[in-house]
Design a protein around this motif. Structure first.
Motif, PDB file in Angstrom:
ATOM      1  N   TRP A   1       9.940  11.259 -11.138  1.00 24.31           N
ATOM      2  CA  TRP A   1       9.706   8.954 -11.246  1.00 24.31           C
ATOM      3  C   TRP A   1      10.123   9.119 -12.854  1.00 24.31           C
ATOM      4  O   TRP A   1      10.996   7.739 -12.262  1.00 24.31           O
ATOM      5  CB  TRP A   1       8.605  10.043 -11.681  1.00 24.31           C
TER       6      TRP A   1
ATOM      7  N   ALA B   1       0.769  -1.344  -0.500  1.00 23.83           N
ATOM      8  CA  ALA B   1      -0.136   0.351  -0.372  1.00 23.83           C
ATOM      9  C   ALA B   1       1.079   1.366  -0.150  1.00 23.83           C
ATOM     10  O   ALA B   1       0.265   2.512  -1.157  1.00 23.83           O
ATOM     11  CB  ALA B   1      -1.222  -0.063   1.047  1.00 23.83           C
ATOM     12  N   ALA B   2       1.836   1.334   0.650  1.00 19.89           N
ATOM     13  CA  ALA B   2       2.915   2.496   0.633  1.00 19.89           C
ATOM     14  C   ALA B   2       2.921   2.244  -0.538  1.00 19.89           C
ATOM     15  O   ALA B   2       3.280   3.896  -1.348  1.00 19.89           O
ATOM     16  CB  ALA B   2       3.543   2.443   1.746  1.00 19.89           C
TER      17      ALA B   2
ATOM     18  N   ILE C   1       2.560   1.895  -3.507  1.00 23.90           N
ATOM     19  CA  ILE C   1       1.429   2.393  -4.288  1.00 23.90           C
ATOM     20  C   ILE C   1       1.315   4.067  -4.597  1.00 23.90           C
ATOM     21  O   ILE C   1       1.306   4.591  -4.893  1.00 23.90           O
ATOM     22  CB  ILE C   1       0.093   1.945  -3.857  1.00 23.90           C
ATOM     23  N   LEU C   2       1.192   4.331  -2.792  1.00 26.25           N
ATOM     24  CA  LEU C   2       0.963   5.051  -3.027  1.00 26.25           C
ATOM     25  C   LEU C   2       1.790   5.998  -3.351  1.00 26.25           C
ATOM     26  O   LEU C   2       1.524   7.345  -3.404  1.00 26.25           O
ATOM     27  CB  LEU C   2       0.036   5.651  -1.286  1.00 26.25           C
ATOM     28  N   ILE C   3       3.286   5.697  -2.154  1.00 30.24           N
ATOM     29  CA  ILE C   3       4.387   7.058  -3.093  1.00 30.24           C
ATOM     30  C   ILE C   3       4.503   6.696  -4.466  1.00 30.24           C
ATOM     31  O   ILE C   3       4.828   7.621  -4.644  1.00 30.24           O
ATOM     32  CB  ILE C   3       5.572   6.255  -2.488  1.00 30.24           C
ATOM     33  N   LYS C   4       4.437   6.181  -5.054  1.00 30.80           N
ATOM     34  CA  LYS C   4       4.775   6.185  -6.648  1.00 30.80           C
ATOM     35  C   LYS C   4       3.647   7.539  -6.928  1.00 30.80           C
ATOM     36  O   LYS C   4       4.013   7.333  -7.595  1.00 30.80           O
ATOM     37  CB  LYS C   4       4.533   4.986  -7.190  1.00 30.80           C
ATOM     38  N   LEU C   5       2.141   7.181  -6.817  1.00 34.63           N
ATOM     39  CA  LEU C   5       0.708   8.330  -6.922  1.00 34.63           C
ATOM     40  C   LEU C   5       1.341   8.985  -6.804  1.00 34.63           C
ATOM     41  O   LEU C   5       1.509  10.127  -7.836  1.00 34.63           O
ATOM     42  CB  LEU C   5      -0.104   7.018  -6.972  1.00 34.63           C
ATOM     43  N   ALA C   6       1.686   8.794  -5.502  1.00 33.49           N
ATOM     44  CA  ALA C   6       2.014  10.950  -5.374  1.00 33.49           C
ATOM     45  C   ALA C   6       3.422  11.376  -6.330  1.00 33.49           C
ATOM     46  O   ALA C   6       2.966  12.564  -6.683  1.00 33.49           O
ATOM     47  CB  ALA C   6       2.391  10.294  -4.036  1.00 33.49           C
TER      48      ALA C   6
ATOM     49  N   SER D   1      -4.469  -0.457 -16.777  1.00 31.74           N
ATOM     50  CA  SER D   1      -3.552   0.646 -16.942  1.00 31.74           C
ATOM     51  C   SER D   1      -2.357   1.391 -17.390  1.00 31.74           C
ATOM     52  O   SER D   1      -1.965   1.940 -18.254  1.00 31.74           O
ATOM     53  CB  SER D   1      -2.681   0.204 -15.279  1.00 31.74           C
TER      54      SER D   1
END
Length: 129
Positions: free
Chosen positions: A29, A12-13, A15-20, A81
């Motif tokens: 990125w 979860a972390a 995924i959220l870090i990548k999206l942010a 995606s």
């Protein structure tokens, strides 16, 4: 159970870090991605180690049929995606055919083993579920 929760939090972390990162600094990125892509062997080793760690928890604590359904869901989500980027990578199918089995054999063997195990389990394995 703690191991699975730790892996779930890491997932979860990440995924959220990548999206942010993609929302805040797409160029950053891209730079980080390019730096990693230059190290094929290291990336392959890291992925195989991560696969072994997560695979241990997945295949020792979950039902194989449930795993297959989640893998199908994940494959479809990944495909969804990637659809917006199809025009950017028209050479990808040709590259897949050109590379063939030589560089992707670890993944192919794992996909095939899981598929065979699922088919065996569905058609010849445990009855009643």
């Amino acid at each position: 159970m703690l191991g699975k929760k730790i892996l779930a939090v890491i997932f979860a972390a990440a995924i959220l870090i990548k999206l942010a990162f993609l929302l805040i600094s797409p160029e950053g990125w891209l730079g980080a991605t390019q730096a990693f892509l230059g190290h094929y062997t290291a990336i392959m080793v890291i992925y195989l180690v991560l696969l072994a760690i997560t695979g241990y928890y997945v295949f020792t604590s979950l039902d194989l049929i449930d795993v297959a359904v989640v893998m199908l869901f994940t494959s479809i989500l990944l495909g969804l995606s990637l659809i917006p980027y199809l025009a950017s990578v028209p050479q990808l199918p040709a590259a897949i055919v050109r590379v063939g089995f030589a560089k992707v054999w670890p993944a192919w063997i794992l996909w095939a083993a899981i598929a065979v195990a699922v088919l065996y389990r569905v058609f010849a394995g445990k009855k009643g579920k």
